[in-house]
Scaffold this motif. Structure first.
Motif, PDB file in Angstrom:
ATOM      1  N   ALA A  73      24.997  38.584 -42.158  1.00  0.00           N
ATOM      2  CA  ALA A  73      24.738  37.796 -40.952  1.00  0.00           C
ATOM      3  C   ALA A  73      24.833  36.301 -41.237  1.00  0.00           C
ATOM      4  O   ALA A  73      25.204  35.518 -40.365  1.00  0.00           O
ATOM      5  CB  ALA A  73      23.367  38.141 -40.383  1.00  0.00           C
ATOM      6  N   ALA A  74      24.507  35.923 -42.478  1.00  0.00           N
ATOM      7  CA  ALA A  74      24.572  34.509 -42.865  1.00  0.00           C
ATOM      8  C   ALA A  74      25.953  34.116 -43.366  1.00  0.00           C
ATOM      9  O   ALA A  74      26.172  32.960 -43.757  1.00  0.00           O
ATOM     10  CB  ALA A  74      23.525  34.218 -43.940  1.00  0.00           C
ATOM     11  N   GLY A  75      26.885  35.070 -43.380  1.00  0.00           N
ATOM     12  CA  GLY A  75      28.238  34.785 -43.844  1.00  0.00           C
ATOM     13  C   GLY A  75      28.373  34.742 -45.346  1.00  0.00           C
ATOM     14  O   GLY A  75      29.389  34.283 -45.870  1.00  0.00           O
ATOM     15  N   LEU A  76      27.365  35.252 -46.058  1.00  0.00           N
ATOM     16  CA  LEU A  76      27.381  35.225 -47.526  1.00  0.00           C
ATOM     17  C   LEU A  76      27.849  36.580 -48.034  1.00  0.00           C
ATOM     18  O   LEU A  76      27.045  37.430 -48.430  1.00  0.00           O
ATOM     19  CB  LEU A  76      25.988  34.885 -48.059  1.00  0.00           C
ATOM     20  CG  LEU A  76      25.424  33.541 -47.592  1.00  0.00           C
ATOM     21  CD1 LEU A  76      23.987  33.370 -48.024  1.00  0.00           C
ATOM     22  CD2 LEU A  76      26.296  32.398 -48.114  1.00  0.00           C
ATOM     23  N   THR A  77      29.139  36.791 -48.036  1.00  0.00           N
ATOM     24  CA  THR A  77      29.697  38.105 -48.353  1.00  0.00           C
ATOM     25  C   THR A  77      30.395  38.171 -49.706  1.00  0.00           C
ATOM     26  O   THR A  77      30.860  39.227 -50.107  1.00  0.00           O
ATOM     27  CB  THR A  77      30.703  38.516 -47.263  1.00  0.00           C
ATOM     28  OG1 THR A  77      31.643  37.457 -47.067  1.00  0.00           O
ATOM     29  CG2 THR A  77      29.977  38.795 -45.949  1.00  0.00           C
ATOM     30  N   THR A  78      30.483  37.048 -50.402  1.00  0.00           N
ATOM     31  CA  THR A  78      31.104  37.044 -51.726  1.00  0.00           C
ATOM     32  C   THR A  78      30.262  36.184 -52.676  1.00  0.00           C
ATOM     33  O   THR A  78      29.470  35.336 -52.247  1.00  0.00           O
ATOM     34  CB  THR A  78      32.533  36.461 -51.689  1.00  0.00           C
ATOM     35  OG1 THR A  78      32.471  35.068 -51.357  1.00  0.00           O
ATOM     36  CG2 THR A  78      33.401  37.196 -50.674  1.00  0.00           C
ATOM     37  N   LEU A  79      30.459  36.394 -53.963  1.00  0.00           N
ATOM     38  CA  LEU A  79      29.749  35.585 -54.949  1.00  0.00           C
ATOM     39  C   LEU A  79      30.184  34.126 -54.875  1.00  0.00           C
ATOM     40  O   LEU A  79      29.381  33.221 -55.118  1.00  0.00           O
ATOM     41  CB  LEU A  79      29.991  36.143 -56.350  1.00  0.00           C
ATOM     42  CG  LEU A  79      29.399  37.537 -56.629  1.00  0.00           C
ATOM     43  CD1 LEU A  79      29.679  37.955 -58.063  1.00  0.00           C
ATOM     44  CD2 LEU A  79      27.901  37.563 -56.351  1.00  0.00           C
ATOM     45  N   GLU A  80      31.435  33.909 -54.540  1.00  0.00           N
ATOM     46  CA  GLU A  80      31.917  32.535 -54.420  1.00  0.00           C
ATOM     47  C   GLU A  80      31.153  31.783 -53.327  1.00  0.00           C
ATOM     48  O   GLU A  80      30.837  30.594 -53.474  1.00  0.00           O
ATOM     49  CB  GLU A  80      33.415  32.528 -54.112  1.00  0.00           C
ATOM     50  CG  GLU A  80      34.305  32.916 -55.282  1.00  0.00           C
ATOM     51  CD  GLU A  80      34.401  34.424 -55.497  1.00  0.00           C
ATOM     52  OE1 GLU A  80      35.096  34.845 -56.429  1.00  0.00           O
ATOM     53  OE2 GLU A  80      33.774  35.185 -54.717  1.00  0.00           O
ATOM     54  N   LYS A  81      30.814  32.468 -52.241  1.00  0.00           N
ATOM     55  CA  LYS A  81      30.051  31.815 -51.171  1.00  0.00           C
ATOM     56  C   LYS A  81      28.603  31.588 -51.586  1.00  0.00           C
ATOM     57  O   LYS A  81      27.986  30.604 -51.187  1.00  0.00           O
ATOM     58  CB  LYS A  81      30.131  32.661 -49.901  1.00  0.00           C
ATOM     59  CG  LYS A  81      31.520  32.672 -49.260  1.00  0.00           C
ATOM     60  CD  LYS A  81      31.546  33.510 -47.999  1.00  0.00           C
ATOM     61  CE  LYS A  81      32.940  33.470 -47.357  1.00  0.00           C
ATOM     62  NZ  LYS A  81      33.009  34.296 -46.127  1.00  0.00           N
TER      63      LYS A  81
END
Length: 279
Positions: A234-242
Motif C-alpha cells: 500500500a505504501a509502494g514499497l515493493t522492492t528492496l531498492e525502494k
C-alpha cells in the motif's frame, strides 16, 4: 529417511523447522548447528532443505548427552548462552537430543528454472508432464486450468483462488506446489504468480500470447507475512531498492509491519550490502 530434498511444508512434519533469523545466519555462516529432541533421527547427512534463503544441507547428525554440551555449541546454534540452549532442550526432555550440522548449499534450483523459457522440445516435455499429472488426478484434469487461474489472478490468496474453482484450499495448494516443482509458478507473500517459464507454457496453448502487466524491476521484498506485505504494498514499497530510499522508522510506523518484518527486511538489505536510509 533417505538423503533427499525436503520442501518447506515437510520440515514441520520432521521437526527441523528453522526460524527465518536462523536461516539468514546459516546462509551468512554464523550458525552451523541446530539441536533437536527426536525419538529417532529425522534427517540424514546430505539431506537438503528448501527454505526462504535457499538450500540448507545437513552435514552431520549425532545423538548427544545434554550434559556434555558447551557454550561453544550454544553459540554455533545461535544461542547467547549455554543456559538458553539447555532451556530450549527442556521441552520433550523424554526424547534423545541430537546435534545437527547445517550449511548453506546455494540457491533453490527452482528459482533459476523459473526464468528459463522452454524451447519447442522442452515445451513438449513439460506438456507431457502436465498430462501425466492430469491423468493421475482422481478429480480429473487440473493443470492447465490452475495455471490459467493463477495467470489471471496473481497475488490472490490461495483460499480465494480455491473458492473460485470450488476446491478445498489444502488440495489446491498441494497442486500449485506440483507446478512450482516444474518452475511454472512462484509463491509470493500473498498468493502466487506464473514465472516466465509458466507464462510460456500458458501462451503455447493460446492463439496469441496473453497481454500481462510488465514485471516490476528490482529485487522483490522477502516473505514477511501477509499483514506486513499488504502494508508495504500500500505504501509502494515493493522492492528492496525502494526500501533503501526510506528510513526504518518510516517502515516501522506502517500498520501491520512488526519487529519480525523489520528484522527480515534489515537482513535482506544487508545481504545486498545496503540498508534503510539513515534517520
Amino acid at each position: 529417511m533417505d538423503s533427499t530434498l525436503l520442501d518447506q511444508r515437510l520440515l514441520y512434519r520432521v521437526g527441523v523447522m528453522i526460524r527465518p533469523v536462523e536461516l539468514s545466519a546459516i546462509k551468512a555462516g554464523t550458525i552451523d548447528l541446530a539441536f533437536r529432541r527426536w525419538d529417532r533421527p529425522r534427517v540424514v547427512v546430505g539431506t537438503q532443505m528448501r527454505t526462504m534463503v535457499g538450500l540448507i544441507e545437513v552435514t552431520s547428525v549425532e545423538q548427544v548427552d545434554v550434559a556434555d554440551l558447551t557454550e561453544h555449541d550454544a553459540l554455533r546454534a545461535g544461542y547467547l548462552t549455554l543456559a538458553s540452549l539447555l532451556s530450549a532442550l527442556e521441552q520433550k526432555a523424554d526424547k534423545p537430543a541430537y546435534r545437527v550440522g547445517l550449511r548453506y548449499a546455494g540457491e533453490d534450483p527452482r528459482v533459476a528454472l523459473r526464468s528459463v523459457v522452454p524451447d519447442r522440445d522442452e515445451l513438449a516435455t513439460i506438456q507431457a508432464r502436465l498430462d501425466r499429472l492430469d491423468r493421475a488426478a482422481k478429480s480429473g484434469p487440473w493443470t492447465r486450468a490452475t495455471l490459467d487461474l493463477v495467470d489471471r489472478h496473481p497475488e490472490v490468496r490461495a483460499p480465494d483462488l480455491a473458492k473460485k474453482v470450488g476446491r478445498e484450499t489444502a488440495e489446491f495448494k498441494t497442486d500449485v506446489r506440483k507446478l512450482k516443482e516444474l518452475g511454472l509458478t512462484e509463491s509470493l507473500a500473498i498468493g502466487y504468480r506464473l514465472s516466465p517459464r509458466g507464462e510460456a507454457v500458458v501462451d503455447a496453448g493460446l492463439r496469441r500470447p496473453r497481454k500481462r502487466p510488465p514485471r516490476e524491476a528490482g529485487t522483490p521484498i522477502p516473505h514477511v507475512g501477509a499483514p506486513a506485505t499488504r502494508a508495504l504494498r500500500a505504501a509502494g514499497l515493493t522492492t528492496l531498492e525502494k526500501l533503501e530510499q526510506v528510513t526504518e522508522a518510516e517502515v516501522s510506523a506502517l500498520h501491520g509491519v512488526g519487529p519480525f518484518a523489520i528484522a527480515r527486511l534489515r537482513e535482506a538489505l544487508a545481504e545486498r550490502g545496503s540498508s534503510f536510509t539513515p534517520d
